[in-house]
Design a protein around this motif. Structure first.
Motif, PDB file in Angstrom:
ATOM      1  N   TYR A  14     -11.852  -2.613   7.612  1.00 59.53           N
ATOM      2  CA  TYR A  14     -11.974  -4.006   8.038  1.00 59.53           C
ATOM      3  C   TYR A  14     -10.615  -4.592   8.421  1.00 59.53           C
ATOM      4  O   TYR A  14     -10.530  -5.448   9.300  1.00 59.53           O
ATOM      5  CB  TYR A  14     -12.663  -4.850   6.962  1.00 59.53           C
ATOM      6  CG  TYR A  14     -11.821  -5.202   5.757  1.00 59.53           C
ATOM      7  CD1 TYR A  14     -11.102  -6.386   5.721  1.00 59.53           C
ATOM      8  CD2 TYR A  14     -11.758  -4.365   4.658  1.00 59.53           C
ATOM      9  CE1 TYR A  14     -10.333  -6.712   4.616  1.00 59.53           C
ATOM     10  CE2 TYR A  14     -11.006  -4.684   3.563  1.00 59.53           C
ATOM     11  CZ  TYR A  14     -10.295  -5.861   3.538  1.00 59.53           C
ATOM     12  OH  TYR A  14      -9.542  -6.186   2.442  1.00 59.53           O
ATOM     13  N   THR A  45     -15.943  -0.389  -4.231  1.00 64.32           N
ATOM     14  CA  THR A  45     -15.323  -1.647  -3.821  1.00 64.32           C
ATOM     15  C   THR A  45     -14.820  -1.555  -2.386  1.00 64.32           C
ATOM     16  O   THR A  45     -14.978  -2.484  -1.608  1.00 64.32           O
ATOM     17  CB  THR A  45     -14.161  -2.001  -4.774  1.00 64.32           C
ATOM     18  OG1 THR A  45     -14.672  -2.072  -6.099  1.00 64.32           O
ATOM     19  CG2 THR A  45     -13.524  -3.322  -4.402  1.00 64.32           C
ATOM     20  N   LYS A  48     -17.790  -1.868  -0.080  1.00 63.66           N
ATOM     21  CA  LYS A  48     -18.281  -3.256  -0.059  1.00 63.66           C
ATOM     22  C   LYS A  48     -17.363  -4.144   0.774  1.00 63.66           C
ATOM     23  O   LYS A  48     -17.833  -4.955   1.573  1.00 63.66           O
ATOM     24  CB  LYS A  48     -18.385  -3.814  -1.473  1.00 63.66           C
ATOM     25  CG  LYS A  48     -19.512  -3.241  -2.284  1.00 63.66           C
ATOM     26  CD  LYS A  48     -19.491  -3.837  -3.681  1.00 63.66           C
ATOM     27  CE  LYS A  48     -20.439  -3.136  -4.611  1.00 63.66           C
ATOM     28  NZ  LYS A  48     -20.332  -3.633  -5.984  1.00 63.66           N
ATOM     29  N   ASN A  49     -16.060  -4.005   0.581  1.00 62.41           N
ATOM     30  CA  ASN A  49     -15.106  -4.806   1.347  1.00 62.41           C
ATOM     31  C   ASN A  49     -15.228  -4.556   2.843  1.00 62.41           C
ATOM     32  O   ASN A  49     -15.011  -5.449   3.648  1.00 62.41           O
ATOM     33  CB  ASN A  49     -13.667  -4.520   0.901  1.00 62.41           C
ATOM     34  CG  ASN A  49     -13.324  -5.219  -0.379  1.00 62.41           C
ATOM     35  OD1 ASN A  49     -13.887  -6.248  -0.715  1.00 62.41           O
ATOM     36  ND2 ASN A  49     -12.391  -4.641  -1.120  1.00 62.41           N
ATOM     37  N   MET A  52     -18.298  -6.736   4.184  1.00 62.20           N
ATOM     38  CA  MET A  52     -18.441  -8.152   3.816  1.00 62.20           C
ATOM     39  C   MET A  52     -18.244  -9.041   5.044  1.00 62.20           C
ATOM     40  O   MET A  52     -17.268  -8.878   5.776  1.00 62.20           O
ATOM     41  CB  MET A  52     -17.442  -8.525   2.732  1.00 62.20           C
ATOM     42  CG  MET A  52     -17.747  -7.873   1.404  1.00 62.20           C
ATOM     43  SD  MET A  52     -16.544  -8.272   0.141  1.00 62.20           S
ATOM     44  CE  MET A  52     -17.026  -9.931  -0.226  1.00 62.20           C
ATOM     45  N   PRO A  53     -19.165  -9.972   5.302  1.00 66.56           N
ATOM     46  CA  PRO A  53     -19.056 -10.838   6.486  1.00 66.56           C
ATOM     47  C   PRO A  53     -17.770 -11.652   6.537  1.00 66.56           C
ATOM     48  O   PRO A  53     -17.230 -11.878   7.614  1.00 66.56           O
ATOM     49  CB  PRO A  53     -20.269 -11.759   6.376  1.00 66.56           C
ATOM     50  CG  PRO A  53     -21.208 -11.081   5.457  1.00 66.56           C
ATOM     51  CD  PRO A  53     -20.376 -10.227   4.548  1.00 66.56           C
ATOM     52  N   GLU A  54     -17.257 -12.070   5.386  1.00 63.81           N
ATOM     53  CA  GLU A  54     -16.031 -12.874   5.395  1.00 63.81           C
ATOM     54  C   GLU A  54     -14.792 -12.076   5.814  1.00 63.81           C
ATOM     55  O   GLU A  54     -13.778 -12.649   6.168  1.00 63.81           O
ATOM     56  CB  GLU A  54     -15.788 -13.568   4.048  1.00 63.81           C
ATOM     57  CG  GLU A  54     -15.788 -12.669   2.858  1.00 63.81           C
ATOM     58  CD  GLU A  54     -17.142 -12.547   2.174  1.00 63.81           C
ATOM     59  OE1 GLU A  54     -17.160 -12.080   1.034  1.00 63.81           O
ATOM     60  OE2 GLU A  54     -18.175 -12.894   2.770  1.00 63.81           O
ATOM     61  N   HIS A  55     -14.879 -10.750   5.807  1.00 63.56           N
ATOM     62  CA  HIS A  55     -13.771  -9.916   6.275  1.00 63.56           C
ATOM     63  C   HIS A  55     -13.860  -9.638   7.770  1.00 63.56           C
ATOM     64  O   HIS A  55     -12.953  -9.024   8.328  1.00 63.56           O
ATOM     65  CB  HIS A  55     -13.733  -8.592   5.517  1.00 63.56           C
ATOM     66  CG  HIS A  55     -13.306  -8.752   4.102  1.00 63.56           C
ATOM     67  ND1 HIS A  55     -13.493  -7.764   3.167  1.00 63.56           N
ATOM     68  CD2 HIS A  55     -12.689  -9.754   3.443  1.00 63.56           C
ATOM     69  CE1 HIS A  55     -13.027  -8.169   2.002  1.00 63.56           C
ATOM     70  NE2 HIS A  55     -12.528  -9.385   2.154  1.00 63.56           N
TER      71      HIS A  55
END
Length: 65
Positions: A14, A45, A48-49, A52-55
């Motif tokens: 990301y 983790t 997942k990172n 994640m939409p915020e990333h």
């Protein structure tokens, strides 16, 4: 013509996608590396990172499972 950013395992995380999106011509779609659930627990983790939409603000992100 549409442009897609394909994943390279361990390289196009990301952080890479976000930097590319901010500093170069944005792609039409960004694909994540394949995510494979583990037998004992869910995703790591790092995995997942990566999704994640915020990333990935403003990106058309396509997770691959």
């Amino acid at each position: 013509m549409k442009y897609y950013l394909a994943p390279l395992e361990g390289i196009t995380t990301y952080i890479y996608r976000r930097a590319y999106h901010q500093h170069f011509a944005p792609m039409d779609r960004y694909f994540t590396p394949f995510l494979v659930p583990h037998t004992k627990k869910g995703f790591s983790t790092k995995e997942k990172n990566d999704v994640m939409p915020e990333h990935s603000p403003g990106m058309n992100l396509v997770p691959q499972m």
